[in-house]
Design a protein around this motif. Structure first.
Motif, mmCIF file in Angstrom:
data_model
loop_
_atom_site.group_PDB
_atom_site.id
_atom_site.type_symbol
_atom_site.label_atom_id
_atom_site.label_comp_id
_atom_site.label_asym_id
_atom_site.label_seq_id
_atom_site.Cartn_x
_atom_site.Cartn_y
_atom_site.Cartn_z
ATOM 1 N N GLU A 29 0.830 -1.186 0.079
ATOM 2 C CA GLU A 29 0.145 -0.216 0.026
ATOM 3 C C GLU A 29 0.840 1.377 -0.034
ATOM 4 O O GLU A 29 0.635 2.058 -0.707
ATOM 5 N N ARG A 94 -6.147 8.709 2.081
ATOM 6 C CA ARG A 94 -7.206 9.476 1.220
ATOM 7 C C ARG A 94 -7.700 10.730 1.484
ATOM 8 O O ARG A 94 -7.813 11.499 0.702
ATOM 9 N N TRP A 114 -3.789 -3.517 -4.166
ATOM 10 C CA TRP A 114 -5.030 -3.009 -3.448
ATOM 11 C C TRP A 114 -4.877 -2.541 -2.125
ATOM 12 O O TRP A 114 -3.959 -3.234 -1.313
ATOM 13 N N ALA A 115 -5.887 -1.657 -1.815
ATOM 14 C CA ALA A 115 -5.672 -1.274 -0.149
ATOM 15 C C ALA A 115 -6.044 -2.587 0.407
ATOM 16 O O ALA A 115 -6.826 -3.415 -0.032
ATOM 17 N N GLU A 117 -8.241 -3.026 2.790
ATOM 18 C CA GLU A 117 -9.390 -3.177 3.189
ATOM 19 C C GLU A 117 -10.301 -4.031 1.799
ATOM 20 O O GLU A 117 -11.088 -4.708 2.020
ATOM 21 N N ARG A 118 -9.666 -3.557 0.664
ATOM 22 C CA ARG A 118 -10.332 -4.173 -0.516
ATOM 23 C C ARG A 118 -9.912 -5.626 -0.733
ATOM 24 O O ARG A 118 -10.422 -6.319 -1.066
ATOM 25 N N GLN A 119 -8.593 -5.804 -0.381
ATOM 26 C CA GLN A 119 -8.088 -7.208 -0.514
ATOM 27 C C GLN A 119 -8.643 -7.947 0.615
ATOM 28 O O GLN A 119 -9.212 -9.137 0.209
ATOM 29 N N ARG A 121 -12.249 -7.550 1.562
ATOM 30 C CA ARG A 121 -13.582 -7.802 0.944
ATOM 31 C C ARG A 121 -13.437 -8.767 -0.177
ATOM 32 O O ARG A 121 -14.219 -9.663 -0.156
ATOM 33 N N PHE A 122 -12.454 -8.743 -1.141
ATOM 34 C CA PHE A 122 -12.330 -9.726 -2.263
ATOM 35 C C PHE A 122 -12.231 -11.301 -1.670
ATOM 36 O O PHE A 122 -12.759 -11.936 -1.908
#
Length: 184
Positions: A29, A94, A114-115, A117-119, A121-122
């Motif tokens: 990140e 951000r 990816w951030a 948080e996105r990792q 969620r995925f």
């Protein structure tokens, strides 16, 4: 959990040169853009680097940064429990970039990581789908995999921790070395 002092983006900008800036995101990140002059010490390495962080705080006030401000607040609370004062940047990188302030990038091509948080969620979504598909096509017991992820997400929300993020943070693309806050 107690909250740490925060510094709004508009107040941080003119003070950058007088602060020791520590970005607590994963190295992947961090490589996608960070505050000028920031060094990278991932949240899961903060306790291991207490001596270095104490020395940095003795020289200049510590400003902790992450993507949104949540991880940097956790790091500030951890440091405070060890007697090391630190402030968290409100809104994180951000908020910093949304305010139109520049980010610094490492030399060379920037890999699209990816951030965290996105990792998370995925990964959670993929494991839930896998559990459902295997539960329908192979054996109903595989549905328990989906239930386990759901339980983990509820636990994560209730405790404001994330075991999946800790595990994902150890993957190679999220581990690239960390910064040095000691004087040169």
């Amino acid at each position: 959990m107690s909250t740490s002092p925060t510094l709004p983006v508009d107040e941080a900008l003119p003070r950058l040169s007088e602060l020791s800036i520590v970005d607590v995101r994963t190295p992947g990140e961090f490589a996608t853009g960070h505050l000028p002059g920031a060094v990278n010490i991932p949240l899961d390495r903060v306790e291991a680097r207490l001596a270095d962080l104490r020395q940095a705080a003795d020289r200049r006030p510590l400003l902790l940064v992450c993507a949104s401000g949540a991880r940097s607040e956790k790091a500030a609370v951890t440091l405070a429990s060890h007697g090391i004062p630190a402030t968290s940047l409100a809104g994180g990188t951000r908020g910093w970039s949304t305010a139109g302030h520049p980010l610094t990038y490492p030399p060379g091509p920037v890999r699209g990581v990816w951030a965290m948080e996105r990792q998370v969620r995925f990964t959670a979504g993929a494991v839930v789908l896998l559990g459902l598909l295997l539960g329908l096509s192979v054996h109903p017991a595989f549905s328990l995999l989906s239930a386990a992820i759901a339980g983990g997400l509820v636990f994560s929300a209730l405790t404001d921790t994330c075991g999946m993020a800790v595990v994902l943070g150890r993957l190679p693309w999220n581990r690239r070395g960390e910064g040095d806050v000691r004087p040169r």
